[in-house]
Design a protein around this motif. Structure first.
Motif, PDB file in Angstrom:
ATOM      1  N   MET A 415       0.759  -1.227  -0.094  1.00 35.70           N
ATOM      2  CA  MET A 415       0.161  -0.160   0.309  1.00 35.70           C
ATOM      3  C   MET A 415       0.780   1.186   0.021  1.00 35.70           C
ATOM      4  SD  MET A 415      -2.855  -0.818  -0.545  1.00 35.70           S
ATOM      5  CE  MET A 415      -3.857   0.717  -0.354  1.00 35.70           C
ATOM      6  N   TYR A 418       1.956   1.595  -3.618  1.00 36.25           N
ATOM      7  CA  TYR A 418       0.793   1.921  -4.224  1.00 36.25           C
ATOM      8  C   TYR A 418       0.360   3.635  -4.181  1.00 36.25           C
ATOM      9  CZ  TYR A 418      -4.078   3.293  -5.104  1.00 36.25           C
ATOM     10  OH  TYR A 418      -5.210   3.900  -5.638  1.00 36.25           O
ATOM     11  N   ARG A 419       0.512   4.223  -2.831  1.00 41.36           N
ATOM     12  CA  ARG A 419       0.253   5.485  -2.649  1.00 41.36           C
ATOM     13  C   ARG A 419       1.433   6.465  -3.231  1.00 41.36           C
ATOM     14  NH1 ARG A 419      -1.583   3.461   2.782  1.00 41.36           N
ATOM     15  NH2 ARG A 419      -3.827   3.191   2.421  1.00 41.36           N
ATOM     16  N   ASP A 437      -1.988   0.642  -9.753  1.00 42.28           N
ATOM     17  CA  ASP A 437      -3.267  -0.142  -9.084  1.00 42.28           C
ATOM     18  C   ASP A 437      -3.012  -1.356  -8.847  1.00 42.28           C
ATOM     19  OD1 ASP A 437      -4.873   2.245  -9.428  1.00 42.28           O
ATOM     20  OD2 ASP A 437      -6.023   1.780 -11.166  1.00 42.28           O
ATOM     21  N   CYS A 440      -2.082  -2.247  -5.233  1.00 44.67           N
ATOM     22  CA  CYS A 440      -3.530  -2.211  -4.294  1.00 44.67           C
ATOM     23  C   CYS A 440      -4.156  -3.645  -4.414  1.00 44.67           C
ATOM     24  CB  CYS A 440      -4.310  -1.255  -4.747  1.00 44.67           C
ATOM     25  SG  CYS A 440      -5.527  -0.821  -3.738  1.00 44.67           S
ATOM     26  N   LEU A 465      -9.429  -0.620   1.100  1.00 46.79           N
ATOM     27  CA  LEU A 465      -8.286  -0.458   0.273  1.00 46.79           C
ATOM     28  C   LEU A 465      -8.980  -0.404  -1.196  1.00 46.79           C
ATOM     29  CD1 LEU A 465      -5.362  -2.916   1.447  1.00 46.79           C
ATOM     30  CD2 LEU A 465      -5.944  -0.552   2.169  1.00 46.79           C
ATOM     31  N   GLU A 468     -10.600   2.854  -1.596  1.00 53.46           N
ATOM     32  CA  GLU A 468      -9.539   4.200  -1.684  1.00 53.46           C
ATOM     33  C   GLU A 468      -9.082   3.843  -3.013  1.00 53.46           C
ATOM     34  OE1 GLU A 468      -5.194   5.084   0.049  1.00 53.46           O
ATOM     35  OE2 GLU A 468      -6.381   3.799   1.153  1.00 53.46           O
ATOM     36  N   GLY A 469      -8.857   2.505  -3.575  1.00 53.20           N
ATOM     37  CA  GLY A 469      -8.217   2.431  -5.010  1.00 53.20           C
ATOM     38  C   GLY A 469      -9.050   3.081  -5.972  1.00 53.20           C
ATOM     39  N   GLU A 905      -7.337   5.842   5.388  1.00 52.12           N
ATOM     40  CA  GLU A 905      -8.234   4.557   5.489  1.00 52.12           C
ATOM     41  C   GLU A 905      -9.301   4.531   6.408  1.00 52.12           C
ATOM     42  OE1 GLU A 905      -5.620   1.243   6.135  1.00 52.12           O
ATOM     43  OE2 GLU A 905      -3.868   1.786   4.354  1.00 52.12           O
TER      44      GLU A 905
END
Length: 943
Positions: A415, A418-419, A437, A440, A465, A468-469, A905
């Motif tokens: 994660m 990912y961010r 992507d 995630c 998650l 959020e994605g 989150e």
């Protein structure tokens, strides 16, 4: 307005045919079908020949789904105007819509005689091919239709009248179907073959197909070798090249001494030549201006084939691990790198997996920053390379071998990556996917593993998650599909409907992924949404039948003859789709549940659906499973992935469940047919009024239902576990375990007993009455049991974590369905007992005695109805209780005990839990509303 305007015109000109038809179209579109049809028939009876009326009538008949009437129109017009090219061609197309191939053949020839144009002649030839395809007797098609078509084309060839590519295609198609592969090859290689220009390599592909059929491997080999010299990135020719080399080796083929190797030139017939050829392709590649993947993958493919054959020549090509490493260095930053290597990972020994992954990681430029101890990529290229390695790690089972804490740490790391990767996608449009992507998605897959291992919090983290994605990448279909699956597993349907709508499924996808929606809508108590989702699916299937005939007509017009059999196969494939049959059955059951409250409206509903217990319109033998079960991306190793066996079992389970549902529907539709009062004494005449045959139908359906239930139970004994992202299981297990199945079957047995009572009268039926009384008692007990299985909280909070019980929802939905069937059966019972009671009362009055004994069946029935009423009231109270608890639940106070949650989150977790809570609330309300209607019905059941 259109109708009014047409009326004005008709007042002035009574015989203006076109105005009448336009008025009819207006009536049809306002739902007055009978009036529209009557008006249209008035005009059609006059056999009009003006173009406007004919066109307007064609539009109307198409909207009425009556294409066969269009043929009659143009048949009449052609008789009156025999030399009209236009009417003849309209007649041909009208026959094409209804698939009258013989008449199409005649119409095509009639057209050709009036206007000798090639296309018309070949329309006739194509109609012969269609007769051969649709002929039940294969012998007939090979001895009559196809040879006739062949002769017709040969005539044109001899007269040198072949003009278009489509005509050569048609000739090739006939020869191929006649299995005259040698002749077909000569056509393609000869002068006619020069016309095959519309597709790239059309000629070469057709030659290759014929060489394969004729098993002429030297030619296959030489041709594929020649084509690879032209384009060394064309994968299909590598496959043919390898196939033919090994065929030649197996046949110990050697080239002839004197002449050419083969018609197509030089042939390779040994492993040495193949190895050398591939090496040359790689050398060539290094000189080319753009990198080509083909030659490198061909080398791995050759190693795989040599290993499979047990040859020890593979060392000549190098070590697969090293080759894959080199491939990664060259193409690792391309998204296709993972899918390319995925095919070949089984060339690596499992002991080397970790070493291989570390080796790949070493070459990726990652740099640690001050604020993060994880080394991160500095550009998109490095990010893609790292992503490829992460996907390979999952595929090689490295992630599966981790323990709980390692998995959680990896989720955090993924994660974080990912961010961080979102920075590279700041300029992306909403419709584009973020570069990171997959990080995630992989994190969610790891959490799903934990959930399956019994970690309840993991599922909430998955949803968090994914939401959020989705907020960063609103067009990512994978996020949406996974969310749909997980929400459904938790029993929350409300967010799913919106997610599915945003996927914007097109055309065939209603059949391939529609199951994700239709499987859950009704079982989770969202009746309105279920209705809507069934309608979406059915609209596609129904319009497909109409649309396909239009495609076929276009194919005739433009000479795309080889597409016509494809369109017809496509139509058949959809008509026998498992999903189509399921949706149709569930939709009718749902409509009955929602609309039919008392027996009269049950009768009306069944009539409006034109349901009949005798008819079974499901093509059981041809059922096709068109579901796309691999629509969710998956990086699992083979042993955890969905297997062929899973697909087979899932299809078997779906078919069994469909059989149970379809028989239930037919049994319910048989109830109103029994409710005719029968004269008890003249039992000889019974068969005449058709009722006794109706009870036979019901009894035979009941036997079939028993058999279907038995095979269902046997099937479930296997305790099959599908992969979490594989096919969703049916509702069959719940149907058996919560007792609905026993309740429903005993209700249908009760119908048979009541019918018996009806025919034998009250006097000599003490035994039947007692049987009915016992049935009533055991039914109430079973329904109470079923209700007990619905008790409990839908959401419970334990040690700060949230646990849901979606099975309680499914049980409630089954309860509503079972109580509805109980009411329909009770109202049949009521219709039988009422006349008996009024007769008894008349007798009472005549004899003026107060002591005429009431037969016990009346008290049994009244007790039963009272108990049903009490039970339903209790369930409604229970549902009210659930509603109160759900409303009172303050989920925001829950802190998921995993304090690793970041602030952003937490926001998504709150959203997710709110969605589940709101969905449950909605389900409970809809179920409660429906039960209240049922309670009103029960109150009307006093005899």
């Amino acid at each position: 307005m259109a109708i009014q305007q047409a009326d004005k015109l008709l007042k002035k000109h009574k015989d203006l045919h076109c105005a009448k038809v336009l008025k009819a179209i207006g009536l049809q579109r306002t739902g007055k079908q009978d009036e529209a049809y009557a008006l249209a028939q008035e005009v059609a009876a006059l056999e009009p020949t003006d173009d406007n009326s004919l066109q307007a009538l064609t539009i109307l008949y198409r909207e009425m789904h009556r294409p066969e009437l269009v043929t009659k129109l143009y048949e009449a017009a052609v008789k009156k105007v025999p030399n009209s090219e236009e009417y003849h061609s309209h007649l041909f197309m009208a026959y094409a819509r209804v698939g009258e191939y013989k008449k199409m053949q005649q119409a095509g020839m009639a057209l050709y005689k009036i206007v000798p144009k090639n296309p018309y002649y070949f329309w006739s030839v194509m109609s012969l091919i269609m007769q051969s395809i649709s002929a039940q007797d294969e012998n007939l098609s090979k001895t009559m239709f196809l040879p006739l078509a062949e002769r017709m084309v040969e005539k044109m060839v001899k007269e040198d009248k072949i003009e278009a590519e489509a005509e050569v295609e048609l000739y090739y198609m006939i020869l191929e179907r006649l299995e005259k592969y040698k002749e077909a090859l000569d056509v393609v290689r000869g002068k006619l073959g020069e016309k095959l220009t519309s597709e790239l390599q059309s000629r070469e592909n057709k030659c290759m197909a014929m060489y394969k059929k004729l098993r002429r491997w030297p030619e296959c080999n030489a041709l594929s070798r020649r084509l690879l010299l032209k384009n060394s990135d064309d994968w299909q020719f590598y496959i043919t090249y390898f196939d033919s080399v090994f065929q030649l080796i197996d046949e110990s083929w050697t080239p002839p001494a004197e002449e050419e190797h083969s018609l197509e030139g030089e042939v390779h017939y040994s492993i040495e030549q193949a190895v050398k050829f591939i090496e040359e392709r790689i050398t060539e590649e290094s000189k080319s201006s753009r990198p080509l993947r083909g030659p490198y993958l061909a080398k791995l493919e050759l190693i795989r084939r040599l290993r499979y054959r047990g040859c020890n020549d593979e060392y000549k090509l190098g070590d697969p691990e090293e080759l894959m490493f080199q491939y990664f260095k060259k193409f690792g930053d391309k998204p296709c790198c993972f899918t390319d290597l995925k095919v070949f990972v089984d060339l690596l020994p499992p002991s080397q997996y970790t070493k291989f992954v570390s080796q790949l990681l070493e070459v990726i430029p990652l740099s640690a920053t001050a604020e993060s101890e994880v080394a991160l990529p500095a550009d998109i290229k490095a990010l893609q390379q790292h992503l490829c390695v992460v996907q390979l790690s999952r595929l090689l089972g490295i992630y599966h071998a981790m323990d709980r804490n390692q998995k959680l740490t990896t989720v955090r790391e993924l994660m974080l990556r990912y961010r961080h990767g979102l920075e590279f996608g700041k300029s992306c449009l909403k419709t584009e996917l973020q570069f990171s992507d997959y990080y995630c998605l992989l994190a969610v897959h790891l959490l799903l593993d934990l959930w399956l291992e019994g970690e309840d919090t993991a599922v909430w983290q998955c949803l968090t998650l994914l939401e959020e994605g989705l907020s960063h990448s609103p067009s990512n279909a994978q996020f949406k599909l996974l969310l749909i699956r997980i929400y459904c597993r938790l029993g929350a349907f409300e967010p799913v409907a919106e997610l599915y709508a945003s996927l914007d499924a097109k055309h065939i996808q209603h059949d391939t992924i529609g199951y994700l929606l239709t499987r859950y809508a009704e079982p989770l108590g969202h009746y309105a949404a279920a209705s809507q989702s069934c309608n979406f699916a059915l609209r596609f299937f129904h319009s497909n039948q109409k649309d396909t005939s239009e495609y076929i007509i276009q194919a005739y017009k433009y000479g795309a003859f080889e597409k016509i059999p494809e369109f017809i196969a496509f139509r058949n494939r959809l008509n026998s789709s498992l999903h189509f049959a399921q949706v149709r059955t569930e939709r009718m059951l749902l409509d009955l549940l929602l609309e039919a409250n008392i027996s009269t409206s049950l009768e009306e509903s069944i009539k409006s659906m034109s349901l009949s217990p005798e008819e079974d319109d499901i093509p059981w033998k041809d059922l096709r499973d068109n579901r796309d079960l691999t629509v969710l991306f998956n990086w699992d190793p083979k042993d955890r992935d969905i297997s062929e066996e899973h697909r087979k079992l899932s299809l078997e389970e779906e078919t069994m469940w469909l059989r149970i549902r379809s028989l239930t529907l037919r049994l319910v539709s048989g109830l109103p047919t029994l409710s005719h009062t029968i004269q008890p004494k003249n039992s000889e005449k019974m068969a005449e009024n058709g009722v006794s045959s109706k009870i036979d139908t019901v009894r035979s359906l009941l036997q079939q239902l028993e058999a279907a239930v038995d095979s269902g139970k046997k099937f479930l004994e296997q305790k099959i576990q599908y992969p979490v992202l594989g096919p969703p299981p049916t509702r069959m297990a719940g149907f058996f375990s919560n007792g609905s199945c026993q309740c429903q079957t005993s209700l249908f047995y009760l119908v048979s007993d009541i019918y018996e009572l009806d025919t034998s009268g009250l006097e000599d039926s003490a035994e039947i009455q007692e049987r009915i009384g016992n049935s009533f008692k055991s039914l109430v007990e079973r329904l109470t049991d079923l209700f007990n299985k619905c008790k409990g909280d839908l959401i419970e909070v334990r040690d700060g974590t949230l646990k849901t019980h979606p099975n309680l929802l499914e049980n409630l939905v089954f309860f509503v369905e079972t109580i509805s069937i109980a009411l329909w059966v009770s109202s049949y019972c009521d219709s039988v007992l009422r006349p008996f009671k009024s007769n008894l009362q008349k007798k009472k009055k005549k004899k003026k005695e107060s002591s005429v004994a009431m037969p016990p069946v009346f008290t049994h029935f009244l007790d039963y109805v009272t108990e049903l009423q009490t039970l339903t009231s209790n369930v409604i109270d229970h549902i009210k209780g659930l509603e109160i608890i759900l409303t009172a639940l303050k989920l925001e106070e829950l802190s998921l005990k995993d304090t690793l949650l970041l602030q952003e989150e937490k926001k998504f977790t709150k959203t997710v839990q709110g969605k589940v809570q709101s969905s449950y609330h909605h389900s409970i309300q809809e179920i409660g509303e429906l039960l209240k209607k049922r309670l009103d019905t029960i109150k009307k059941l006093k005899i």
